[in-house]
Design a protein around this motif. Structure first.
Motif, PDB file in Angstrom:
ATOM      1  N   GLU A  71       0.838  -1.204   0.000  1.00  0.00           N
ATOM      2  CA  GLU A  71       0.000   0.000   0.000  1.00  0.00           C
ATOM      3  C   GLU A  71       0.873   1.255   0.000  1.00  0.00           C
ATOM      4  OE1 GLU A  71      -3.800  -1.993   2.355  1.00  0.00           O
ATOM      5  OE2 GLU A  71      -2.537  -0.533   3.374  1.00  0.00           O
ATOM      6  N   GLU A  72       1.937   1.195   0.762  1.00  0.00           N
ATOM      7  CA  GLU A  72       2.850   2.337   0.838  1.00  0.00           C
ATOM      8  C   GLU A  72       3.500   2.587  -0.529  1.00  0.00           C
ATOM      9  OE1 GLU A  72       5.429   1.962   4.305  1.00  0.00           O
ATOM     10  OE2 GLU A  72       6.859   3.296   3.309  1.00  0.00           O
ATOM     11  N   LEU A  74       2.354   1.758  -3.508  1.00  0.00           N
ATOM     12  CA  LEU A  74       1.373   2.283  -4.453  1.00  0.00           C
ATOM     13  C   LEU A  74       1.078   3.755  -4.146  1.00  0.00           C
ATOM     14  CD1 LEU A  74      -0.571   1.734  -6.785  1.00  0.00           C
ATOM     15  CD2 LEU A  74      -2.243   0.892  -5.145  1.00  0.00           C
ATOM     16  N   ALA A  75       0.955   4.068  -2.864  1.00  0.00           N
ATOM     17  CA  ALA A  75       0.629   5.445  -2.461  1.00  0.00           C
ATOM     18  C   ALA A  75       1.702   6.420  -2.933  1.00  0.00           C
ATOM     19  CB  ALA A  75       0.454   5.521  -0.954  1.00  0.00           C
ATOM     20  N   LEU A  81      -3.059  11.684  -3.756  1.00  0.00           N
ATOM     21  CA  LEU A  81      -3.725  11.127  -2.564  1.00  0.00           C
ATOM     22  C   LEU A  81      -3.814  12.150  -1.446  1.00  0.00           C
ATOM     23  CD1 LEU A  81      -2.236   7.565  -2.025  1.00  0.00           C
ATOM     24  CD2 LEU A  81      -4.621   8.125  -2.468  1.00  0.00           C
ATOM     25  N   ARG A  89      -8.093   8.100   2.055  1.00  0.00           N
ATOM     26  CA  ARG A  89      -6.828   7.707   1.396  1.00  0.00           C
ATOM     27  C   ARG A  89      -6.615   6.206   1.441  1.00  0.00           C
ATOM     28  NH1 ARG A  89      -3.514  12.151   4.476  1.00  0.00           N
ATOM     29  NH2 ARG A  89      -4.733  13.876   3.655  1.00  0.00           N
ATOM     30  N   CYS A  92      -8.940   4.320  -0.830  1.00  0.00           N
ATOM     31  CA  CYS A  92      -8.507   4.463  -2.219  1.00  0.00           C
ATOM     32  C   CYS A  92      -7.368   3.486  -2.529  1.00  0.00           C
ATOM     33  CB  CYS A  92      -8.070   5.912  -2.456  1.00  0.00           C
ATOM     34  SG  CYS A  92      -7.203   6.174  -4.020  1.00  0.00           S
ATOM     35  N   VAL A  93      -6.340   3.500  -1.695  1.00  0.00           N
ATOM     36  CA  VAL A  93      -5.178   2.647  -1.960  1.00  0.00           C
ATOM     37  C   VAL A  93      -5.577   1.172  -1.927  1.00  0.00           C
ATOM     38  CG1 VAL A  93      -2.953   1.929  -1.052  1.00  0.00           C
ATOM     39  CG2 VAL A  93      -3.516   4.348  -1.174  1.00  0.00           C
ATOM     40  N   ARG A  94      -6.429   0.802  -0.962  1.00  0.00           N
ATOM     41  CA  ARG A  94      -6.846  -0.614  -0.862  1.00  0.00           C
ATOM     42  C   ARG A  94      -7.635  -1.051  -2.085  1.00  0.00           C
ATOM     43  NH1 ARG A  94      -7.876  -1.301   5.600  1.00  0.00           N
ATOM     44  NH2 ARG A  94      -5.656  -1.542   6.037  1.00  0.00           N
ATOM     45  N   LEU A  97      -5.244  -1.287  -5.113  1.00  0.00           N
ATOM     46  CA  LEU A  97      -4.355  -2.440  -5.008  1.00  0.00           C
ATOM     47  C   LEU A  97      -5.127  -3.727  -5.324  1.00  0.00           C
ATOM     48  CD1 LEU A  97      -1.474  -3.276  -4.327  1.00  0.00           C
ATOM     49  CD2 LEU A  97      -2.153  -3.496  -1.935  1.00  0.00           C
TER      50      LEU A  97
END
Lengths: 154, 100
Positions: A71-72, A74-75, A81, A89, A92-94, A97
């Protein structure tokens, strides 16, 4: 990699004018009222698809073992973000992914691309605090009917 | 298609003056397929994804009219109405193009 643009109609009139460009570039065929098309050589297309598939699968493997790290990672690729409310946030990332992992398994990356566009537009709306406040409504629903613009121009 | 309030109507009128042809294409696209999804038209997410118009919670979507022009709209299936919630220039900042 470089990209060259041609109008779709000029391609239809004379493909031989456009095809030589494919030696060292992909070609975008621009269509007036429809989605543009892309012409590429098969080797280049396969290279991109294979590279993307392996990268997405690698991230999927990482996500299974170290979800936080995935996740980190991708963020860090999504600088917008920061405009989302803090509580959105992570959502969104989850979501992205999960789409990417599913896409890596199936080869279907359109859901990922569409969800990415939705979240990005949402973040852009939040980047303007006044706009974001207004878009949350509620709205009275008392505005006038909006006729087709071409009708007004005629 | 209707404006959700006075301010949305004013935003629509400004776009109509500035970019009538683009707005005509937007009107046609939205009324023929309000839930079409592509890079230009998509649902908003999270808190902005649902908005109340006249009391009813509705999906809120965005349509990119031009590079900077945006329309936000809510879809009311029961009333067969698209509510323009805001229209005008989009985000004031340019976002990083990574991740497109």
């Amino acid at each position: 990699m470089s990209v060259q643009s041609f109008s779709y109609s000029s391609f239809l009139r004379g493909p031989s004018q456009v095809l030589p460009s494919l030696t060292d570039a992909d070609v975008i065929l621009e269509r007036r009222d429809e989605e543009n098309l892309i012409l590429s050589r098969a080797e280049r297309f396969e290279a991109v698809a294979t590279g993307l598939r392996i990268a997405a699968r690698s991230l999927a493997i990482l996500a299974r073992r170290h979800r936080d790290l995935a996740e980190e990672a991708l963020a860090e690729e999504l600088p917008w973000l920061t405009w989302l409310p803090a509580e959105e946030r992570l959502t969104c990332v989850r979501e992205l992914l999960a789409d990417l992992v599913a896409g890596a398994d199936t080869g279907l990356l359109i859901p990922f691309a569409r969800n990415l566009a939705s979240w990005r537009s949402t973040a852009e709306a939040w980047s303007d605090p006044q706009l974001a406040r207004e878009l949350q409504g509620p709205f009275d629903g008392d505005g006038p009917t909006l006729d087709r613009p071409a009708g007004n121009l005629a | 298609m209707r404006a959700a309030d006075r301010q949305a109507y004013q935003g629509w009128q400004r776009l109509l003056t500035a970019i009538p042809d683009n707005l005509d294409r937007a009107w046609t696209a939205l009324t023929s397929d309000p839930r079409h999804v592509d890079q230009r038209q998509h649902p908003l997410k999270g808190q902005l994804g649902v908005v109340k118009v006249g009391g009813a919670p509705l999906e809120q979507w965005q349509y990119e009219v031009t590079g900077a022009g945006r329309i936000w709209y809510a879809i009311d299936d029961d009333a067969r109405t698209l509510w323009i919630t805001r229209a005008g220039a989009g985000h004031p900042k340019q976002t990083d193009t990574r991740g497109r």
